[in-house]
Enzyme design. Structure first.
Site, PDB file in Angstrom:
ATOM      1  N   GLU A  96       0.831  -1.202   0.000  1.00 55.83           N
ATOM      2  CA  GLU A  96       0.000   0.000   0.000  1.00 55.83           C
ATOM      3  C   GLU A  96       0.866   1.253   0.000  1.00 55.83           C
ATOM      4  O   GLU A  96       1.868   1.318   0.706  1.00 55.83           O
ATOM      5  CB  GLU A  96      -0.889   0.030   1.243  1.00 55.83           C
ATOM      6  N   CYS A 117       2.828   8.421   1.841  1.00 56.00           N
ATOM      7  CA  CYS A 117       3.266   7.426   2.830  1.00 56.00           C
ATOM      8  C   CYS A 117       3.652   6.150   2.084  1.00 56.00           C
ATOM      9  O   CYS A 117       2.825   5.570   1.386  1.00 56.00           O
ATOM     10  CB  CYS A 117       2.123   7.168   3.803  1.00 56.00           C
ATOM     11  N   CYS A 124       4.927  -7.318   7.912  1.00 57.40           N
ATOM     12  CA  CYS A 124       5.881  -6.799   8.896  1.00 57.40           C
ATOM     13  C   CYS A 124       6.078  -7.847   9.986  1.00 57.40           C
ATOM     14  O   CYS A 124       5.136  -8.538  10.371  1.00 57.40           O
ATOM     15  CB  CYS A 124       5.351  -5.500   9.509  1.00 57.40           C
ATOM     16  N   CYS A 128       3.372  -5.424  16.167  1.00 61.08           N
ATOM     17  CA  CYS A 128       2.668  -4.445  17.022  1.00 61.08           C
ATOM     18  C   CYS A 128       1.203  -4.856  17.076  1.00 61.08           C
ATOM     19  O   CYS A 128       0.591  -5.131  16.041  1.00 61.08           O
ATOM     20  CB  CYS A 128       2.818  -3.033  16.471  1.00 61.08           C
ATOM     21  N   CYS A 131      -1.794  -3.201  14.880  1.00 62.04           N
ATOM     22  CA  CYS A 131      -1.508  -2.858  13.487  1.00 62.04           C
ATOM     23  C   CYS A 131      -1.912  -3.969  12.518  1.00 62.04           C
ATOM     24  O   CYS A 131      -1.557  -5.129  12.711  1.00 62.04           O
ATOM     25  CB  CYS A 131      -0.014  -2.575  13.362  1.00 62.04           C
ATOM     26  N   GLY A 181       5.538  -2.225   7.082  1.00 63.36           N
ATOM     27  CA  GLY A 181       6.926  -2.653   7.296  1.00 63.36           C
ATOM     28  C   GLY A 181       7.677  -1.789   8.289  1.00 63.36           C
ATOM     29  O   GLY A 181       7.282  -0.668   8.588  1.00 63.36           O
ATOM     30  N   GLU A 182       8.752  -2.343   8.815  1.00 66.22           N
ATOM     31  CA  GLU A 182       9.669  -1.608   9.703  1.00 66.22           C
ATOM     32  C   GLU A 182      10.859  -1.199   8.826  1.00 66.22           C
ATOM     33  O   GLU A 182      11.691  -2.050   8.459  1.00 66.22           O
ATOM     34  CB  GLU A 182      10.093  -2.507  10.872  1.00 66.22           C
ATOM     35  N   SER A 213       9.859   6.641  10.039  1.00 66.16           N
ATOM     36  CA  SER A 213       9.296   6.261  11.326  1.00 66.16           C
ATOM     37  C   SER A 213       9.698   4.824  11.675  1.00 66.16           C
ATOM     38  O   SER A 213       9.544   3.918  10.860  1.00 66.16           O
ATOM     39  CB  SER A 213       7.772   6.365  11.240  1.00 66.16           C
ATOM     40  N   CYS A 355      -3.090   1.206   8.088  1.00 64.15           N
ATOM     41  CA  CYS A 355      -2.283   0.782   6.958  1.00 64.15           C
ATOM     42  C   CYS A 355      -2.190  -0.745   6.932  1.00 64.15           C
ATOM     43  O   CYS A 355      -1.996  -1.381   7.954  1.00 64.15           O
ATOM     44  CB  CYS A 355      -0.902   1.394   7.107  1.00 64.15           C
TER      45      CYS A 355
HETATM   46  S1  SF4 Z   1       4.066  -1.845  10.235  1.00 73.42           S
HETATM   47 FE1  SF4 Z   1       4.832  -0.522  11.889  1.00 73.42          FE
HETATM   48  S2  SF4 Z   1       3.165  -0.482  13.403  1.00 73.42           S
HETATM   49 FE2  SF4 Z   1       2.782  -2.237  12.018  1.00 73.42          FE
HETATM   50  S3  SF4 Z   1       3.705  -4.061  13.005  1.00 73.42           S
HETATM   51 FE3  SF4 Z   1       5.234  -3.160  11.624  1.00 73.42          FE
HETATM   52  S4  SF4 Z   1       6.443  -1.744  12.892  1.00 73.42           S
HETATM   53 FE4  SF4 Z   1       4.541  -2.194  14.002  1.00 73.42          FE
END
Ligand code: SF4
Length: 371
Positions: A96, A117, A124, A128, A131, A181-182, A213, A355
């Site tokens: 996305e 964004c 991911c 979290c 999320c 994603g991280e 971020s 997201c």
């Molecule tokens: S995308 Fe961001 S908020 Fe979602 S699990 Fe991964 S690090 Fe966490």
């Protein structure tokens, strides 16, 4: 989890790497600049658009590189404050990319300020709890070309709407690396992509208008602090004590606040710039006034801006957003200590938690269709 495509995307090449590839092929170095100019400045959509290159060179390029490694699966035609684009990569993975418009008085939505964004992974691994992107785990990392291609795709889309885009090279005002994603778990790809985005032979986009971020991968925050990229940093904090943060962000077990806070300080001292602390307000999880006081103390200590984001409901997850009165009471504790704070109000801006939902829904539909 790396993915090696059959053909690497042209959007992942730097001027140096493309020059080296062309030299190996017996082409002069200046060809690399010409090709990147076609890609980013003249917006060539096919190899045959690159008319000052010989036919044989165009054929070699077509055999060697993917011009744009993604295509649009879903995206609304109507202008909205938030446009979510569902994009398909060459291996059919879905990601996305979101266009967020800030409505301004007296200015039509198409001319309002835009923030893009972008995603850095398919899924991911950080898990979290609030999320959607983390719900199905990590499928794979994006390569640098797939990250840059999201921005170029938005350029194509917005060029058609806003003529100013062609004069100014890009049609948006800010980039946030906050999608699926991280980013710091895919360090090489994101830093290469940001170099390409910023370079004058690339998208020429100012580094100060880019915010990355992270959920708090401390070693890579410190590594990023040493890079001469000049980008801004945001930390997904979401808990002002280890107890609360660990409950919703498993990364806090490996990198608790005692490690994270010094890393934030190190970054902001090296770059002389305020870091942003993102804090999603979730009812009865992290919205107590005690959390507000602890957050106030952290923000004052690291001299950070705080972005409070009332939680956006995610299908399949139990969390709720707090009442407006609770959100205000929380924000007032920070305001009264003169901490710089934003409490998001606008609908559709709550992209972080939301997201990944569009991708999950489409993947489920695909699975059902194949069953
Ligand atoms: S995308 Fe961001 S908020 Fe979602 S699990 Fe991964 S690090 Fe966490």
């Amino acid at each position: 989890m790396k993915f090696t495509p059959a053909k690497p995307p042209l959007t992942g090449e730097t001027l140096e790497s493309l020059t080296a590839r062309l030299r190996e092929h017996g082409e002069p170095a200046y060809r690399a600049k010409q090709i990147l100019e076609w890609l980013y400045k003249k917006r060539a959509r096919s190899w045959d658009d690159m008319t000052n290159l010989s036919k044989s060179l165009r054929a070699w390029l077509a055999d060697t590189f993917e011009l744009l490694p993604l295509s649009l699966v879903h995206g609304k035609q109507s202008l909205d404050v938030t446009d979510k684009l569902l994009l398909e990569l060459t291996d059919r993975s879905l990601i996305e990319t979101v266009i967020i418009r800030a409505p301004q008085e007296g200015v039509g939505l198409e001319h309002s300020r835009k923030t893009i964004c972008i995603s850095t992974q398919v899924g991911c691994a950080m898990g979290c709890k609030f999320c959607a992107s983390g719900l199905a785990g990590l499928k794979r990392d994006l390569n640098a070309g797939e990250i840059v291609a999201q921005l170029l795709h938005v350029c194509y889309r917005e060029d058609a709407r806003t003529p100013r885009a062609r004069q100014e090279l890009v049609s948006f005002d800010n980039i946030v690396v906050m999608g699926m994603g991280e980013p710091l778990a895919n360090y090489e790809a994101i830093t290469t992509a940001l170099k390409i985005t910023n370079a004058d032979w690339g998208l020429g986009f100012g580094a100060r208008r880019i915010t990355l971020s992270t959920s708090g991968l401390v070693p890579n925050i410190l590594k990023l602090a040493d890079e001469p990229l000049g980008i801004r940093l945001a930390i997904s904090l979401h808990g002002a004590t280890d107890e609360v943060r660990t409950q919703i962000m498993p990364v806090n077990k490996a990198y608790p606040l005692a490690k994270l806070i010094p890393a934030i300080k190190a970054f902001s001292e090296k770059h002389g710039r305020m870091v942003t602390l993102e804090f999603i307000l979730i009812e009865d999880v992290n919205d107590s006034l005690d959390q507000a006081e602890k957050l106030r103390d952290i923000a004052a200590d690291v001299h950070a801006h705080v972005n409070l984001i009332p939680y956006n409901t995610v299908e399949g997850l139990p969390w709720k957003r707090p009442s407006i009165a609770r959100q205000e009471a929380f924000a007032n504790i920070l305001r009264s200590a003169r901490v710089s704070v934003t409490l998001r109000r606008e609908k559709g801006h709550d992209i972080e938690a939301a997201c990944g939902q569009l991708r999950l829904k489409t993947e489920k539909e695909r699975e059902a269709a194949n069953a």
